[in-house]
Design a protein around this motif. Structure first.
Motif, mmCIF file in Angstrom:
data_model
loop_
_atom_site.group_PDB
_atom_site.id
_atom_site.type_symbol
_atom_site.label_atom_id
_atom_site.label_comp_id
_atom_site.label_asym_id
_atom_site.label_seq_id
_atom_site.Cartn_x
_atom_site.Cartn_y
_atom_site.Cartn_z
ATOM 1 N N ASP A 72 -4.017 -7.751 -1.066
ATOM 2 C CA ASP A 72 -3.874 -7.777 -2.520
ATOM 3 C C ASP A 72 -4.801 -6.695 -3.054
ATOM 4 O O ASP A 72 -6.020 -6.875 -3.085
ATOM 5 N N ASN A 73 -4.235 -5.567 -3.439
ATOM 6 C CA ASN A 73 -5.051 -4.435 -3.866
ATOM 7 C C ASN A 73 -5.791 -4.718 -5.180
ATOM 8 O O ASN A 73 -6.860 -4.174 -5.416
ATOM 9 N N ALA A 74 -5.211 -5.539 -6.015
ATOM 10 C CA ALA A 74 -5.869 -5.871 -7.286
ATOM 11 C C ALA A 74 -7.148 -6.662 -7.045
ATOM 12 O O ALA A 74 -8.130 -6.535 -7.781
ATOM 13 N N LYS A 75 -7.146 -7.491 -6.009
ATOM 14 C CA LYS A 75 -8.317 -8.323 -5.702
ATOM 15 C C LYS A 75 -9.138 -7.767 -4.551
ATOM 16 O O LYS A 75 -10.187 -8.315 -4.220
ATOM 17 N N ASN A 76 -8.668 -6.694 -3.924
ATOM 18 C CA ASN A 76 -9.344 -6.122 -2.755
ATOM 19 C C ASN A 76 -9.565 -7.172 -1.666
ATOM 20 O O ASN A 76 -10.678 -7.337 -1.147
ATOM 21 N N THR A 77 -8.495 -7.860 -1.349
ATOM 22 C CA THR A 77 -8.550 -8.858 -0.285
ATOM 23 C C THR A 77 -7.495 -8.538 0.774
ATOM 24 O O THR A 77 -6.477 -7.908 0.490
ATOM 25 N N VAL A 78 -7.771 -8.976 1.979
ATOM 26 C CA VAL A 78 -6.814 -8.865 3.072
ATOM 27 C C VAL A 78 -6.779 -10.215 3.770
ATOM 28 O O VAL A 78 -7.802 -10.881 3.897
ATOM 29 N N SER A 79 -5.589 -10.606 4.190
ATOM 30 C CA SER A 79 -5.423 -11.894 4.856
ATOM 31 C C SER A 79 -4.721 -11.709 6.187
ATOM 32 O O SER A 79 -4.009 -10.720 6.391
ATOM 33 N N LEU A 80 -4.927 -12.653 7.067
ATOM 34 C CA LEU A 80 -4.249 -12.659 8.357
ATOM 35 C C LEU A 80 -3.715 -14.064 8.579
ATOM 36 O O LEU A 80 -4.499 -14.998 8.792
ATOM 37 N N GLN A 81 -2.403 -14.208 8.490
ATOM 38 C CA GLN A 81 -1.768 -15.484 8.775
ATOM 39 C C GLN A 81 -1.468 -15.531 10.266
ATOM 40 O O GLN A 81 -0.757 -14.667 10.784
#
Length: 115
Positions: A72-81
């Motif tokens: 999520d570029n707006a929140k500067n987050t990355v996730s790994l499902q």
């Protein structure tokens, strides 16, 4: 100073799922590339998955079809499902971000998959 904070690790049975998250702070820019690495005891750190600003993705062969990276570029987050987890997925998972100014690592989060 950029900081990366991971969350979401834990203990899960084989076949189960976990979702890791990483939040980047300290920069007005979004990272060019965000990655997840992992390191199992006695082994070298290995790249698990990466995602670019345009959301292009790459995966290690060992996790293709089971893991999904997103950002999520707006929140500067990355996730790994992580689905269909296997005991061999047990490792410390590290978030990694590449900025124009440099590269940064999170502190790591433990994922343990029991058989």
């Amino acid at each position: 100073q950029v900081q990366l904070v991971e969350s979401g690790g834990g203990l899960v049975q084989a076949g189960g799922s976990l979702r890791l998250s990483c939040a980047a702070s300290g920069s007005i820019f979004s990272p060019n590339i965000m990655k997840w690495y992992r390191q199992a005891p006695g082994k070298q750190r290995e790249l698990v998955a990466s995602i670019g600003l345009g959301s292009s993705t790459n995966y290690a062969d060992s996790v293709k079809g089971r893991f999904t990276i997103s950002r999520d570029n707006a929140k500067n987050t990355v996730s790994l499902q992580m689905n269909s987890l296997k005991p061999e997925d047990t490792a410390v998972y590290f978030c990694h971000a590449v900025y124009r100014s440099g590269i940064y690592w999170g502190q790591g989060t433990q994922v343990t998959v029991s058989s």
